[in-house]
Scaffold this active site. Structure first.
Site, PDB file in Angstrom:
ATOM      1  N   HIS A  86       0.858  -1.189   0.000  1.00 49.65           N
ATOM      2  CA  HIS A  86       0.000   0.000   0.000  1.00 49.65           C
ATOM      3  C   HIS A  86       0.897   1.243   0.000  1.00 49.65           C
ATOM      4  CE1 HIS A  86      -2.798   3.088   1.222  1.00 49.65           C
ATOM      5  NE2 HIS A  86      -3.758   2.290   0.778  1.00 49.65           N
ATOM      6  N   GLU A 158      -4.150   2.149  -7.418  1.00 49.13           N
ATOM      7  CA  GLU A 158      -4.542   3.247  -6.541  1.00 49.13           C
ATOM      8  C   GLU A 158      -3.664   4.469  -6.832  1.00 49.13           C
ATOM      9  OE1 GLU A 158      -6.668   1.641  -2.808  1.00 49.13           O
ATOM     10  OE2 GLU A 158      -4.554   1.804  -2.342  1.00 49.13           O
ATOM     11  N   SER A 200     -10.605   7.074  -3.138  1.00 46.95           N
ATOM     12  CA  SER A 200     -11.820   7.889  -2.997  1.00 46.95           C
ATOM     13  C   SER A 200     -13.077   7.263  -3.590  1.00 46.95           C
ATOM     14  CB  SER A 200     -11.601   9.285  -3.584  1.00 46.95           C
ATOM     15  OG  SER A 200     -10.644   9.985  -2.819  1.00 46.95           O
ATOM     16  N   GLY A 221     -10.975   2.664   1.210  1.00 45.70           N
ATOM     17  CA  GLY A 221     -10.434   3.065   2.508  1.00 45.70           C
ATOM     18  C   GLY A 221     -11.506   3.674   3.388  1.00 45.70           C
TER      19      GLY A 221
HETATM   20  P1  PGA Z   1      -9.652   5.910   0.241  1.00 48.81           P
HETATM   21  O1  PGA Z   1      -8.399   4.924   0.405  1.00 48.81           O
HETATM   22  O2  PGA Z   1     -10.807   5.079  -0.262  1.00 48.81           O
HETATM   23  O3  PGA Z   1      -9.878   6.458   1.608  1.00 48.81           O
HETATM   24  O4  PGA Z   1      -9.262   6.954  -0.758  1.00 48.81           O
HETATM   25  C1  PGA Z   1      -8.189   3.865  -0.486  1.00 48.81           C
HETATM   26  C2  PGA Z   1      -6.963   3.095  -0.065  1.00 48.81           C
HETATM   27  O5  PGA Z   1      -5.993   3.713   0.399  1.00 48.81           O
HETATM   28  O6  PGA Z   1      -6.942   1.858  -0.171  1.00 48.81           O
END
Ligand code: PGA
Length: 240
Positions: A86, A158, A200, A221
């Site tokens: 990640h 991501e 997001s 997330g």
């Molecule tokens: P987010 O994070 O949905 O809060 O943007 C996604 C992630 O880091 O896996």
């Protein structure tokens, strides 16, 4: 198969995690729903109908490695998925592709499923280096793996500038990058891999994102820590 994977990071207090662990999100025949709780709360989530993943795993499976979570421990809880690489770990723990590759190998050798995160920063994107960065992240990990096991990997695209910001690429851009990732894996290793989008994803944009055919699901997330929103996203993918 589509995947809806919640990465709860370190968002929840113990009290909120206890509440969240009581929610049951059953996978269906076509949609696998996986929650990756904060590490200290992992055991709260087992035996409650949810499929569980780990947010990371130690690169070596030894008995004395203070503060880590090892593959033997995950296996002893029947956990078969782990996020690796990640961007927050790449940044805050200085994790390199080499280290991430070791974790992926350990998972594949133990018949577990790595969810490998790749993606570019805002600066890399602006310099039009996004594909170059993603290629390096894929190749430096995939080259070390047993090719017969590589199709088990789930890749999560991501874009780092999208994580937690509310900004997301256009549908065309997501389609283009995910198609590229699939092509890299096919051309170099002859494998078809599942590729998720992350960054997001929320209740407002999930239906729009569902219309991108090449997307095999989401790594979520913040929205995976809000009960109503999480349920909405899961149901939206299931009803497809
Ligand atoms: P987010 O994070 O949905 O809060 O943007 C996604 C992630 O880091 O896996």
């Amino acid at each position: 198969m589509k995947y809806v994977i919640g990465n709860q990071k370190t968002y929840l207090s113990y009290e909120d995690a206890v509440k969240f662990s009581k929610i049951s999100n059953k996978s269906t025949e076509n949609v696998k729903v996986i929650v990756c709780p904060s590490m200290p709360y992992l055991s709260l989530f087992i035996n409650n109908n949810n499929e569980i993943g780990s947010q990371d795993v130690a690169y070596q499976d030894i008995k004395a490695t203070t503060g880590e979570v090892t593959i033997s421990q995950l296996k002893s809880m029947n956990i078969s998925y782990s996020i690796v690489g990640h961007s927050e770990r790449r940044e805050y723990q200085q994790e390199s592709n080499k280290l991430i590759s070791k974790k992926v190998k350990l998972l594949l050798d133990n018949d577990m499923i790595p969810i490998l995160c790749v993606g570019e920063t805002k600066e890399e994107r602006e310099a039009k280096k996004d594909k170059e960065v993603i290629l390096k992240e894929l190749i430096e990990v995939a080259n070390d793996q047993d090719i017969t096991k590589l199709s088990k990997i789930i890749i999560a695209y991501e874009p780092i500038w999208s994580i937690g910001t509310g900004l997301i690429p256009t549908k065309e851009e997501i389609n283009d990058t995910i198609t590229y990732i699939k092509k890299v894996m096919k051309d170099n290793y002859q494998v078809n891999v599942n590729v998720l989008y992350g960054g997001s994803v929320n209740a407002k944009n999930v239906e729009e994102l569902n219309s991108i055919d090449v997307v095999d699901g989401y790594l979520i997330g913040g929205a995976s820590t809000k009960e109503e929103e999480w349920n909405f996203i899961v149901n939206s993918v299931i009803s497809g």
